[in-house]
Scaffold this motif. Sequence first.
Motif, short mmCIF file in Angstrom:
data_model
loop_
_atom_site.label_atom_id
_atom_site.label_comp_id
_atom_site.label_asym_id
_atom_site.label_seq_id
_atom_site.Cartn_x
_atom_site.Cartn_y
_atom_site.Cartn_z
N UNK A 35 0.84 -1.21 0.00
CA UNK A 35 0.00 0.00 0.00
C UNK A 35 0.87 1.25 0.00
N UNK A 36 1.87 1.30 0.89
CA UNK A 36 2.73 2.48 0.98
C UNK A 36 3.56 2.65 -0.29
N UNK A 60 8.83 -6.21 6.29
CA UNK A 60 9.09 -5.62 4.97
C UNK A 60 9.49 -4.17 5.20
N UNK A 61 10.67 -3.77 4.70
CA UNK A 61 11.17 -2.40 4.87
C UNK A 61 11.01 -1.66 3.54
N UNK A 62 10.41 -0.46 3.61
CA UNK A 62 10.27 0.37 2.41
C UNK A 62 10.96 1.71 2.66
N UNK A 340 -5.10 5.73 7.35
CA UNK A 340 -4.57 4.74 6.40
C UNK A 340 -4.90 3.31 6.80
N UNK A 341 -5.84 3.14 7.71
CA UNK A 341 -6.38 1.81 8.04
C UNK A 341 -7.85 2.02 8.42
N UNK A 342 -8.60 0.95 8.61
CA UNK A 342 -10.03 1.10 8.84
C UNK A 342 -10.35 1.84 10.15
N UNK A 343 -9.59 1.57 11.20
CA UNK A 343 -9.83 2.34 12.42
C UNK A 343 -9.41 3.80 12.19
N UNK A 344 -10.17 4.76 12.72
CA UNK A 344 -9.79 6.18 12.54
C UNK A 344 -8.64 6.55 13.47
#
Length: 393
Positions: A35-36, A60-62, A340-344
């Motif tokens: 996603x990122x 996983x590192x981005x 960026x996720x379902x929880x605000x």
Amino acid sequence: MTSYSDKGEKHEKGKFLSFDHITFWVGNAKQAASFYCNKMGFEPLAYQGLETGSREVVSHVVRQNKIMYVFSSPLNPGNEEMGEHLMKHGDGVKDIAFTVEDCDFLVQKARERGATIVKEPYELEDKHGKVKLAVLQTYGDTTHTFVERMGYKGLFLPGFHSPLFLDPLLSKLPPGKLNFVDHVVGNQPDEEMVPVVEWYLKNLLFHRFWSVDDKQIQTEFSSLRSIVVANYEETVKMPINEPALGKRKSQIQEYVEYYGGPGVQHIAMNTSDIITAIRNLKERGMEFMVVPDTYYQQLREKLQGSKVKISEDLDILQDLKILVDFDDNGYLLQIFTKPVQDRPTVFLEVIQRHNHQGFGAGNFKSLFEAIEADQSARGNLTVLSPSGEAEFV
């Protein structure tokens, strides 16, 4: 709004150089990293998992320029620490790592002042060299890792390998143009901001950099208090927020309830070209907060009485919904993503500074109103009784 000039005492040895990386604990690290990369312009940097001999946790590192995010997930059903963290908080930031000089000294000083050391200094080593790390507890379940790189030449840290897969789509997308982490904001429950600030001043020798209170930052419904702490060199800035009692539940309180306590609310990433960055990120499908056009009418009126001249085209800023804050010396441009996720809970910020070291206090009201519109859509802009309890209407 208050700025502070007293930096406090300087470490006789050891110092904090910059943000190193930020670790998210998520339910599915592979998909979060994707996603990122797809939406925000990051690229895969490094990997640790079953194929590299890591049997318990996959990471996983981005990276994008100097910004590094690590997404980690448990590999086995029995991982209680990560499982409980995910159940309580949802996907969120577990650790904010700093690049440091003299890790041992900084940990020793923090220990003497009463900080909780989660992991004493330890070394990791591979063919690319050594790295020294240590972990300290900060607010809530959040930690800080000190990273002393000791001339390390590897991709990220010892134990990490090259990514297993490089998505061919990424090279076809426009660049994100994000350069480095500007600041990381931590939300606290009411009346817990000052103790957290004191923790940074006492244990890390940070100093107060900037603050606002609820008389300065409020909408019709809600308000906040915020104190920013920074290291001596002011390369690491950490705003600490708390809600102030208003007519309705503030977005800070909404965060604390959905996150299950204190935690990282948002990460601000600095760019030198916010117009191109936001055009590109929107083209990649990133979703941002929207402020009404009346904001830009009011902005134009305010700017007429200001010494500051905005070099960017205001029509373009309005079209992209980029916010402007300014004082007599300069200005900043900023925009915020939706959660960026379902929880605000966690969201992201893109910021460009023009001789302005504030945090957008002039935009808090507009931002809060935009967030309140989203809160209302979620059914969370509830009326608060005098005791602070939510009343559904």
